[in-house]
Scaffold this active site. Structure first.
Site, PDB file in Angstrom:
ATOM      1  N   SER A  95       1.310  -1.407  -0.342  1.00  0.00           N
ATOM      2  CA  SER A  95       0.671  -0.144  -0.143  1.00  0.00           C
ATOM      3  C   SER A  95       0.624   0.990  -0.247  1.00  0.00           C
ATOM      4  O   SER A  95       2.155   1.236   0.468  1.00  0.00           O
ATOM      5  CB  SER A  95      -0.923  -0.551   1.662  1.00  0.00           C
ATOM      6  OG  SER A  95      -1.322  -1.361   1.131  1.00  0.00           O
TER       7      SER A  95
HETATM    8  N1  SAH Z   1      -0.166  -4.086   3.535  1.00  0.00           N
HETATM    9  C1  SAH Z   1       0.468  -5.167   3.029  1.00  0.00           C
HETATM   10  C2  SAH Z   1      -1.630  -5.219   2.126  1.00  0.00           C
HETATM   11  C3  SAH Z   1      -0.772  -5.971   0.938  1.00  0.00           C
HETATM   12  S1  SAH Z   1      -2.058  -6.629  -0.313  1.00  0.00           S
HETATM   13  C4  SAH Z   1       1.840  -4.660   2.473  1.00  0.00           C
HETATM   14  O1  SAH Z   1       1.971  -3.413   2.942  1.00  0.00           O
HETATM   15  O2  SAH Z   1       2.145  -5.245   1.648  1.00  0.00           O
HETATM   16  C5  SAH Z   1      -3.563  -7.202   0.043  1.00  0.00           C
HETATM   17  C6  SAH Z   1      -2.863  -8.839   0.865  1.00  0.00           C
HETATM   18  O3  SAH Z   1      -4.044  -9.321   1.914  1.00  0.00           O
HETATM   19  C7  SAH Z   1      -2.476  -9.767  -0.434  1.00  0.00           C
HETATM   20  O4  SAH Z   1      -1.275  -9.918   0.180  1.00  0.00           O
HETATM   21  C8  SAH Z   1      -3.510 -10.371  -0.499  1.00  0.00           C
HETATM   22  O5  SAH Z   1      -2.667 -11.956  -1.361  1.00  0.00           O
HETATM   23  C9  SAH Z   1      -3.660 -10.650   0.929  1.00  0.00           C
HETATM   24  N2  SAH Z   1      -5.299 -11.559   1.560  1.00  0.00           N
HETATM   25  C10 SAH Z   1      -6.470 -11.062   0.592  1.00  0.00           C
HETATM   26  N3  SAH Z   1      -7.229 -11.691   0.855  1.00  0.00           N
HETATM   27  C11 SAH Z   1      -6.695 -12.666   2.213  1.00  0.00           C
HETATM   28  C12 SAH Z   1      -7.234 -13.773   2.630  1.00  0.00           C
HETATM   29  N4  SAH Z   1      -8.801 -13.944   2.501  1.00  0.00           N
HETATM   30  N5  SAH Z   1      -7.154 -14.018   4.071  1.00  0.00           N
HETATM   31  C13 SAH Z   1      -5.533 -13.356   3.987  1.00  0.00           C
HETATM   32  N6  SAH Z   1      -4.968 -12.450   3.043  1.00  0.00           N
HETATM   33  C14 SAH Z   1      -5.699 -12.399   2.573  1.00  0.00           C
END
Ligand code: SAH
Length: 211
Positions: free
Chosen positions: A61
């Site tokens: 993000s």
């Molecule tokens: N805070 C993170 C944001 C990554 S984007 C950063 O700064 O890198 C959101 C993440 O949520 C992705 O890696 C995606 O794979 C994960 N995600 C999506 N659905 C999910 C679920 N049901 N359970 C766990 N993670 C999930």
């Protein structure tokens, strides 16, 4: 990184300009090396104000969103345990580990989970438990959390997560509303859940199952 100090102070000035006020959170962002969470080819952009790809079709993000979510989840006297759904590269996780006593973070993509584990271990952060799993299921080894943060957008608030929120606990999450997304803060009170609309946002969708 060359001129790293300079990059970082501009980075913090820009977050202040965008309205981030919590000095503790600004300090944490100023000292955490964001480049460690980013692929080597993109590291020169680590202190830009952009979301960046982290592989597996996911993104880290933007710094503003990470700072904003940290600010919204912050409650000075209630920083015990936090559950994060969507570890991604682990950048938000690292910030949470400086703010809360204990952090549990769940990621559904094994490649990202393993990479985040390595990065966070290299920073020697010891109050974090990383889980490869589906965040919809919550975390079975601990009943309740003071705070829950979602960094992927579900279609509706997952019941199992709501049930893991302590009395007076809060949840920060993006939700789909009529085809666009909004960031909400839910707070458990004596009279039920209080819901506050924070901002328009754009997160990746929260998906079912693990890969
Ligand atoms: N805070 C993170 C944001 C990554 S984007 C950063 O700064 O890198 C959101 C993440 O949520 C992705 O890696 C995606 O794979 C994960 N995600 C999506 N659905 C999910 C679920 N049901 N359970 C766990 N993670 C999930």
């Amino acid at each position: 990184m060359k001129n790293n100090k300079n990059f970082r102070s501009k980075f913090i000035d820009s977050l202040r300009d965008q309205g981030i006020k919590n000095e503790l959170i600004l300090e944490i962002l100023a000292t955490l090396p964001r480049e460690l969470f980013i692929e080597p080819a993109l590291r020169t952009r680590a202190y830009d104000q952009d979301a960046l790809p982290i592989g597996c079709n996911q993104t880290i993000s933007s710094p503003y969103i990470v700072a904003k979510m940290s600010e919204i989840i912050y409650e000075r006297d209630n920083m015990g345990s936090v559950l994060e759904i969507g570890t991604g590269c682990g950048y938000q996780t690292a910030i949470l580990s400086s703010l809360f006593d204990n952090v549990v973070s769940i990621e559904r993509i094994k490649t990202l989970h393993l990479r985040a584990k390595e990065t966070l271990a290299s920073l020697n952060l010891r109050n974090i438990t990383l889980i490869h799993g589906d965040g919809h299921e919550g975390y079975s080894k601990q009943n309740h959390f003071d705070a829950i943060i979602l960094t992927a957008a579900p279609a509706k608030v997952p019941d199992k997560l709501l049930n893991q929120l302590n009395e007076h606990g809060r949840m920060i999450l993006p939700l789909d509303v009529n085809g666009s997304q909004k960031l909400f803060r839910l707070k458990r009170t004596k009279n039920g859940i209080h819901k506050k609309d924070i901002d328009d946002v754009r997160f990746v969708p929260m998906l079912e199952g693990i890969v």
